[in-house]
Design a protein around this motif. Structure first.
Motif, short mmCIF file in Angstrom:
data_model
loop_
_atom_site.label_atom_id
_atom_site.label_comp_id
_atom_site.label_asym_id
_atom_site.label_seq_id
_atom_site.Cartn_x
_atom_site.Cartn_y
_atom_site.Cartn_z
N THR A 78 0.85 -1.18 0.00
CA THR A 78 0.00 0.00 0.00
C THR A 78 0.89 1.24 0.00
OG1 THR A 78 -1.90 1.04 1.08
CG2 THR A 78 -0.17 0.22 2.52
N THR A 79 0.37 2.34 -0.51
CA THR A 79 1.17 3.56 -0.63
C THR A 79 0.58 4.65 0.25
OG1 THR A 79 1.85 3.02 -2.87
CG2 THR A 79 2.05 5.31 -2.20
N LEU A 80 1.41 5.09 1.18
CA LEU A 80 1.06 6.22 2.03
C LEU A 80 1.28 7.51 1.27
CD1 LEU A 80 2.70 5.35 5.48
CD2 LEU A 80 0.28 5.86 5.13
N GLU A 81 0.28 8.37 1.26
CA GLU A 81 0.44 9.71 0.70
C GLU A 81 0.48 10.78 1.80
OE1 GLU A 81 -1.49 9.26 -3.71
OE2 GLU A 81 -2.80 9.97 -2.11
N MET A 82 0.09 10.38 2.99
CA MET A 82 0.17 11.25 4.16
C MET A 82 0.03 10.40 5.40
SD MET A 82 -1.64 13.06 6.74
CE MET A 82 -3.28 13.65 6.32
N LEU A 83 0.87 10.70 6.42
CA LEU A 83 0.73 10.10 7.74
C LEU A 83 1.09 11.15 8.76
CD1 LEU A 83 0.25 7.57 9.54
CD2 LEU A 83 2.73 7.16 9.40
N SER A 84 0.18 11.43 9.67
CA SER A 84 0.42 12.48 10.66
C SER A 84 1.42 12.02 11.71
CB SER A 84 -0.89 12.88 11.34
OG SER A 84 -1.48 11.78 12.01
N SER A 85 2.26 12.93 12.13
CA SER A 85 3.07 12.70 13.33
C SER A 85 2.22 12.93 14.57
CB SER A 85 4.27 13.65 13.35
OG SER A 85 5.21 13.31 12.37
N TRP A 195 5.73 13.87 -1.37
CA TRP A 195 6.12 12.66 -0.63
C TRP A 195 5.03 11.61 -0.70
CZ3 TRP A 195 4.00 10.01 3.58
CH2 TRP A 195 4.83 9.04 4.16
N PHE A 196 5.42 10.42 -1.07
CA PHE A 196 4.62 9.22 -0.83
C PHE A 196 5.57 8.07 -0.65
CE2 PHE A 196 4.66 9.86 -5.46
CZ PHE A 196 5.16 8.65 -5.93
N LYS A 197 5.10 7.03 0.05
CA LYS A 197 5.97 5.91 0.38
C LYS A 197 5.18 4.61 0.32
CE LYS A 197 9.23 4.13 3.81
NZ LYS A 197 10.29 3.93 2.79
N THR A 198 5.74 3.63 -0.38
CA THR A 198 5.10 2.32 -0.51
C THR A 198 5.55 1.42 0.62
OG1 THR A 198 4.98 2.55 -2.91
CG2 THR A 198 4.79 0.33 -2.01
N ILE A 199 4.59 0.81 1.30
CA ILE A 199 4.85 -0.07 2.43
C ILE A 199 4.43 -1.48 2.03
CG2 ILE A 199 4.51 -0.44 4.90
CD1 ILE A 199 5.59 2.35 4.23
#
Length: 609
Positions: A78-85, A195-199
């Motif tokens: 899955t690809t995160l396009e935003m994750l809050s701190s 920013w996006f990141k694939t997990i």
């Protein structure tokens, strides 16, 4: 106020309310989370496809440290396009406090009302209102500090947050359904920071941490946030020692001859560190363009750097050396070493006269190990000033997105800082980025000190220095006092007293000073030593400033810091100033005073017991 989580996965719908393009908050990804655990300081969420989000909250005496962990327990990537701190909702506030920052004008307080920011909810509560701000690139303190404070004037309650993030970041203030606000922040997302990141299945990703404080005033919450920082200070640097940096003496042209001349003047002057700044390398082609070639200029330093370092130690001081390890200048022999330089869209990333090493490249690490760490060890330097004079921008190649490429390379830079400390455990590291462009907590925790600014001789120095009390420890904030042969006593007082906001660093034409000028300077050094505990451990309880312009400051400034029933009072007058009321001295015991405040651009400090 309630803690929660915001995220956006690529496959999910965006939020409505006319917010798409303004924010990724409130998406289907967030709405699809089910809270499956709330225990002590942990909240766990799960969605329908096997992804989990854990919110860990470590509660200290005065702050809450928040970490957000995303874990993919599903069967597909899955690809995160935003994750809050951090994400907070239900905050009642009517004022927003931010800290603006540009080169040599860091930390200016900006206060606005909810009405001025147009953050009142819409008449039928269907339209999202958003104020989103932050920074893009590898200079995290440029335009704004990663900080915000919300104030409820009616109840005198403040909620403040610091992000621990050395790269692109964002903070959002949102309102929609009622009169309360939501506050969300973290890595700059796909919309804002590319920013996006694939997990992949089985992988996790932890967002940069945030620290949250609540209190009764802006001074109160800022003090709590600053005291929550846990820097790894060198054992050599616990005593608030005074520095001399020769940059404003030689202006990028140090040599064994002028370093020796400086040493001879500083003998027995209670200076602990003498730092050789830029220009000790290269082939007399200018310090800026030769960055990246860390070959000693033997014309300037016959016998090499060790000879200079040994002489500094012989004169009773710890030698320091300047590097800008992440950068390569236009005249460097490595300018076209493209295999090991950062690229963007397949092209070498060039910013002005700079290119950037790929700090995750093993070849680069080996090169810098020999050029930087080996040099420090072999020559006996006990102090390194690490500078960084431009920004990567929105990102670089090397990962699935430009923003993730940036994140990985900046994390590699932080690993290099840690490697220096592993190799030389007692090294004193100074964090400098054109002065103050990296004054954020995750960088400050890796170093002993930091350059507060590049405002070396401006009249705004006491303003900027006082600003820093809101975001970094004064014991880490290195303030410059540049001495010139034609300085009046009032100018010396003005400069020296500015250093009482943090760590004292001297520079300038010290060998041109008269004995009487030295008497004034050394009296200031003695005052600084007596005030050191208040500077290091105290709390700033008053900061009054009437100035608006940093280039032409007008008015007055009064700052009071206290510790163990003692107070350090620092007063500066600028152009068109008025006499500062000294009512705070009534019925107080004055232990020591320094300076003369009798007109424009004068200053005075008091120690009160």
């Amino acid at each position: 106020m309630e803690y929660y989580v915001e995220l956006k996965l690529r496959k999910d719908a965006y939020n409505g309310g006319f917010s798409n393009g303004l924010t990724l908050c409130g998406s289907e990804s967030t709405r699809g989370l089910e809270r499956i655990l709330k225990k002590d300081d942990t909240i766990v969420y799960k969605n329908s496809t096997g992804q989990y989000v854990t919110l860990d909250m470590v509660k200290n005496n005065d702050t809450v440290e928040v970490s957000t962990i995303f874990e993919n327990k599903g069967t597909e990537s899955t690809t995160l396009e935003m994750l809050s701190s951090f994400a907070l909702k239900g905050i009642k506030a009517d004022k927003i406090h931010r800290l603006q920052s540009f080169w040599s004008a860091e930390g200016k307080l900006r206060t606005e009302t909810i009405e001025e920011l147009h953050l009142e909810p819409s008449w039928n509560r269907c339209g999202m209102r958003v104020e989103k701000f932050g920074n893009l690139g590898s200079m995290p303190v440029r335009k704004y500090f990663p900080f915000i404070a919300l104030e409820n004037s009616e109840t005198q309650e403040f909620t403040a947050v610091q992000l621990y993030i050395p790269l692109s970041w964002q903070i959002e203030i949102l309102c929609k359904e009622d009169e309360t606000l939501s506050l969300v922040g973290g890595i700059a997302d796909r919309d804002f920071g590319h920013w996006f990141k694939t997990i992949a299945p089985g992988e996790t990703f932890t967002a940069p941490k945030a620290v949250i404080a609540r209190g009764s005033s802006l001074y109160d919450v800022c003090d709590k946030l600053v005291k929550a920082q846990k820097p790894e200070i060198s054992g050599l640097d616990q005593d608030m020692g005074i520095m001399f940096n020769e940059y404003c003496t030689t202006w990028g042209n140090p040599s064994l001859e002028n370093i020796s001349k400086i040493c001879n003047k500083l003998k027995n002057k209670a200076v602990k560190y003498l730092v050789i700044d830029s220009g000790w390398y290269g082939k007399n082609e200018g310090w800026w363009a030769s960055i990246g070639d860390w070959d000693v200029n033997y014309e300037k330093f016959p016998g090499g750097l060790k000879k200079a370092a040994d002489y500094i130690r012989k004169c009773g001081m710890i030698p320091g050396l300047w590097f800008e390890p992440e950068s390569v200048g236009r005249l460097s022999k490595h300018w076209d070493n493209t295999e090991h330089l950062l690229k963007k869209d397949g092209v070498v990333l060039t910013v002005g006269d700079k290119r950037f090493w790929d700090m995750s490249d093993p070849w680069v690490m080996e090169y810098l190990n020999n050029a930087v760490i080996k040099t420090l060890k072999e020559c006996g330097f006990g102090y390194i000033k690490i500078d960084y004079n431009d920004t990567i921008g929105i990102g670089c190649d090397g990962a699935e997105s430009l923003g993730e490429g940036l994140r990985q390379k900046v994390m590699a830079t932080q690993e290099f800082f840690k490697k220096i400390k592993r190799e030389i455990p007692d090294i004193v590291i100074e964090n400098c980025s054109s002065g103050g462009h990296r004054l954020e907590p995750s960088m400050m925790e890796l170093v002993s000190q930091a350059s507060f600014s590049d405002a070396h001789e401006t009249t705004a120095i006491p303003i900027i220095a006082a600003n820093m009390h809101r975001v970094i420890k004064p014991s880490q904030s290195q303030i410059w006092a540049v001495m010139r042969g034609d300085d009046s006593n009032n100018r010396i007082y003005y400069s020296m007293i500015s250093t009482f906001f943090g760590r004292m660093c001297l520079s300038g034409d010290i060998y041109d000073l008269t004995e009487k000028q030295w008497e004034v300077i050394e009296a200031g050094m003695e005052f600084y030593k007596e005030a050191a505990d208040i500077i290091k451990y105290g709390k700033t309880i008053k900061y009054e400033n009437t100035t608006k312009s940093y280039n032409k400051p007008q008015g007055e400034q009064l700052v009071i810091r206290e510790f163990c029933n003692k107070q350090l009072v620092i007063a500066h007058r600028f152009e068109n100033s008025r006499e500062i009321s000294l009512d705070f001295l009534q019925n107080k015991k004055i232990m020591k005073e320094y300076g003369l405040i009798d007109g424009d651009f004068t200053a005075k400090a008091w120690l009160i017991g």
